[in-house]
Scaffold this motif. Sequence first.
Motif, PDB file in Angstrom:
ATOM      1  N   VAL A  69       0.943  -1.377   0.045  1.00 52.15           N
ATOM      2  CA  VAL A  69       0.075   0.162   0.029  1.00 52.15           C
ATOM      3  C   VAL A  69       0.982   1.071   0.028  1.00 52.15           C
ATOM      4  O   VAL A  69       1.781   1.475   1.101  1.00 52.15           O
ATOM      5  CB  VAL A  69      -0.936  -0.036   1.230  1.00 52.15           C
ATOM      6  N   LEU A  70       0.715   2.139  -1.027  1.00 55.25           N
ATOM      7  CA  LEU A  70       1.367   3.244  -1.150  1.00 55.25           C
ATOM      8  C   LEU A  70       0.727   4.511  -0.774  1.00 55.25           C
ATOM      9  O   LEU A  70      -0.598   4.496  -0.838  1.00 55.25           O
ATOM     10  CB  LEU A  70       1.952   3.469  -2.518  1.00 55.25           C
ATOM     11  N   ASN A  71       1.262   5.508  -0.558  1.00 53.39           N
ATOM     12  CA  ASN A  71       0.648   6.870  -0.119  1.00 53.39           C
ATOM     13  C   ASN A  71      -0.130   6.924   0.931  1.00 53.39           C
ATOM     14  O   ASN A  71      -1.594   7.264   0.882  1.00 53.39           O
ATOM     15  CB  ASN A  71      -0.105   7.242  -1.533  1.00 53.39           C
ATOM     16  N   ALA A  72       0.159   6.199   2.040  1.00 55.27           N
ATOM     17  CA  ALA A  72      -1.007   6.081   3.103  1.00 55.27           C
ATOM     18  C   ALA A  72      -1.344   7.479   3.709  1.00 55.27           C
ATOM     19  O   ALA A  72      -2.379   7.544   4.446  1.00 55.27           O
ATOM     20  CB  ALA A  72      -0.431   5.080   4.089  1.00 55.27           C
ATOM     21  N   LYS A  73      -0.584   8.301   3.811  1.00 54.13           N
ATOM     22  CA  LYS A  73      -0.686   9.574   4.413  1.00 54.13           C
ATOM     23  C   LYS A  73      -1.598  10.329   3.570  1.00 54.13           C
ATOM     24  O   LYS A  73      -2.364  11.233   4.087  1.00 54.13           O
ATOM     25  CB  LYS A  73       0.712  10.390   4.491  1.00 54.13           C
ATOM     26  N   ASP A  74      -2.193   9.893   2.660  1.00 50.22           N
ATOM     27  CA  ASP A  74      -3.136  10.532   1.510  1.00 50.22           C
ATOM     28  C   ASP A  74      -4.578   9.991   1.607  1.00 50.22           C
ATOM     29  O   ASP A  74      -5.087  10.152   0.688  1.00 50.22           O
ATOM     30  CB  ASP A  74      -2.587  10.760  -0.054  1.00 50.22           C
ATOM     31  N   ILE A  75      -4.847   9.178   2.623  1.00 51.80           N
ATOM     32  CA  ILE A  75      -6.013   8.417   2.619  1.00 51.80           C
ATOM     33  C   ILE A  75      -6.981   9.491   3.112  1.00 51.80           C
ATOM     34  O   ILE A  75      -6.866  10.321   3.711  1.00 51.80           O
ATOM     35  CB  ILE A  75      -6.087   7.384   3.603  1.00 51.80           C
ATOM     36  N   CYS A  76      -8.332   9.140   2.703  1.00 56.24           N
ATOM     37  CA  CYS A  76      -9.470  10.034   2.933  1.00 56.24           C
ATOM     38  C   CYS A  76     -10.483   9.052   3.718  1.00 56.24           C
ATOM     39  O   CYS A  76     -10.530   7.887   3.779  1.00 56.24           O
ATOM     40  CB  CYS A  76     -10.338  10.234   1.712  1.00 56.24           C
ATOM     41  N   VAL A  77     -11.160   9.947   4.578  1.00 56.88           N
ATOM     42  CA  VAL A  77     -12.280   9.242   5.150  1.00 56.88           C
ATOM     43  C   VAL A  77     -13.590  10.186   5.099  1.00 56.88           C
ATOM     44  O   VAL A  77     -13.548  11.411   4.847  1.00 56.88           O
ATOM     45  CB  VAL A  77     -12.006   9.268   6.878  1.00 56.88           C
ATOM     46  N   THR A  78     -14.935   9.466   5.150  1.00 61.06           N
ATOM     47  CA  THR A  78     -15.921  10.005   5.075  1.00 61.06           C
ATOM     48  C   THR A  78     -16.719  10.666   6.186  1.00 61.06           C
ATOM     49  O   THR A  78     -16.092  10.252   7.272  1.00 61.06           O
ATOM     50  CB  THR A  78     -17.004   9.116   4.271  1.00 61.06           C
ATOM     51  N   GLY A  79     -17.356  11.597   6.196  1.00 60.22           N
ATOM     52  CA  GLY A  79     -18.212  12.177   7.315  1.00 60.22           C
ATOM     53  C   GLY A  79     -17.140  13.192   8.324  1.00 60.22           C
ATOM     54  O   GLY A  79     -16.248  13.590   7.791  1.00 60.22           O
ATOM     55  N   ARG A  80     -17.531  12.961   9.562  1.00 59.32           N
ATOM     56  CA  ARG A  80     -16.714  13.560  10.530  1.00 59.32           C
ATOM     57  C   ARG A  80     -15.758  12.718  11.167  1.00 59.32           C
ATOM     58  O   ARG A  80     -15.390  12.919  12.716  1.00 59.32           O
ATOM     59  CB  ARG A  80     -17.587  14.264  11.637  1.00 59.32           C
ATOM     60  N   LYS A  81     -15.237  11.778  10.994  1.00 53.93           N
ATOM     61  CA  LYS A  81     -14.500  10.776  11.505  1.00 53.93           C
ATOM     62  C   LYS A  81     -13.017  11.311  11.954  1.00 53.93           C
ATOM     63  O   LYS A  81     -12.488  10.682  12.821  1.00 53.93           O
ATOM     64  CB  LYS A  81     -14.314   9.339  10.648  1.00 53.93           C
ATOM     65  N   LEU A  82     -12.794  12.421  11.286  1.00 57.31           N
ATOM     66  CA  LEU A  82     -11.386  12.757  11.568  1.00 57.31           C
ATOM     67  C   LEU A  82     -11.320  13.466  12.961  1.00 57.31           C
ATOM     68  O   LEU A  82     -10.434  13.562  13.583  1.00 57.31           O
ATOM     69  CB  LEU A  82     -10.927  13.924  10.524  1.00 57.31           C
ATOM     70  N   THR A  83     -12.483  14.206  13.209  1.00 59.29           N
ATOM     71  CA  THR A  83     -12.507  14.753  14.339  1.00 59.29           C
ATOM     72  C   THR A  83     -13.400  14.433  15.792  1.00 59.29           C
ATOM     73  O   THR A  83     -13.415  14.933  16.621  1.00 59.29           O
ATOM     74  CB  THR A  83     -13.014  16.557  14.220  1.00 59.29           C
TER      75      THR A  83
END
Length: 188
Positions: A69-83
Motif C-alpha cells: 500500500v503506497l501513499n498511506a498519508k493521503d487516505i480519505c475518510v467520509t463524514g466527521r470521523k477525523l474529529t
Amino acid sequence: MKMVTAFNGNMKKAAAGLRRINLEGLRWRVFDAKGQVLGRLASQIATVVQGKDKPTYAPNRDDGDMCIVLNAKDICVTGRKLTDKERTLKDQMAKDPTEVIRKAVLRMLPRNKLRDDRDRKLRIFPGSEHPFGDRPLEPYVMPPRSVREMRPRARRAMIRAQKKAEQQQQKADEMKKGKNGEVQEESA
C-alpha cells in the motif's frame, strides 16, 4: 504509478517477517491509497490478503497475495470521523498513517491462526517509495463505486429543472434568430 528504486525508509522494518512467508507463486499487488476512502480500501486489501479473489480460495489455507500500500498519508475518510472521537483519527494520521490502514485491514480479517501470516503479507508505506521494485508488481485497480439511485422526488425535481433549462435555452435561441431575421429584412 512510479516505481522508485531508491528507498529512503527503514529497510529492516520493510523486510521484517518476509523469511517466514513462502513467496513462491505469490503475486505482488500494489494499492495506491491516494484519495481512497479508508474502509473501502481496507476491505479490498483484506479480500486480496485472504485470497478470496482467487477461484481456489479455501478458508483453512493462506493463499493470499502480497499487498503493498503506497501513499498511506493521503487516505480519505467520509463524514466527521477525523474529529469526532476522543482520540481523533487526525492525531493518529499525524503520528503514523500506516498504522491506521493496518488496523482497519486487521479488523476486517477473521480472528484465527492464519491472521498473523496474513498480516505479514501486508506492507504499508506513507509515501510512494518502496523497496520492492525488483519484484513483478501488479497495480490493483479499485472497482468502480456504485452510487445508490437518487430518491424519486429529488430525481423528478432534477429532471424538471433540466427540461426548464432546455426550454429557456430554446426560447433564447429563437429570440436570437428572430432578431437576426428582422435586422436582415430591414437592411434589404
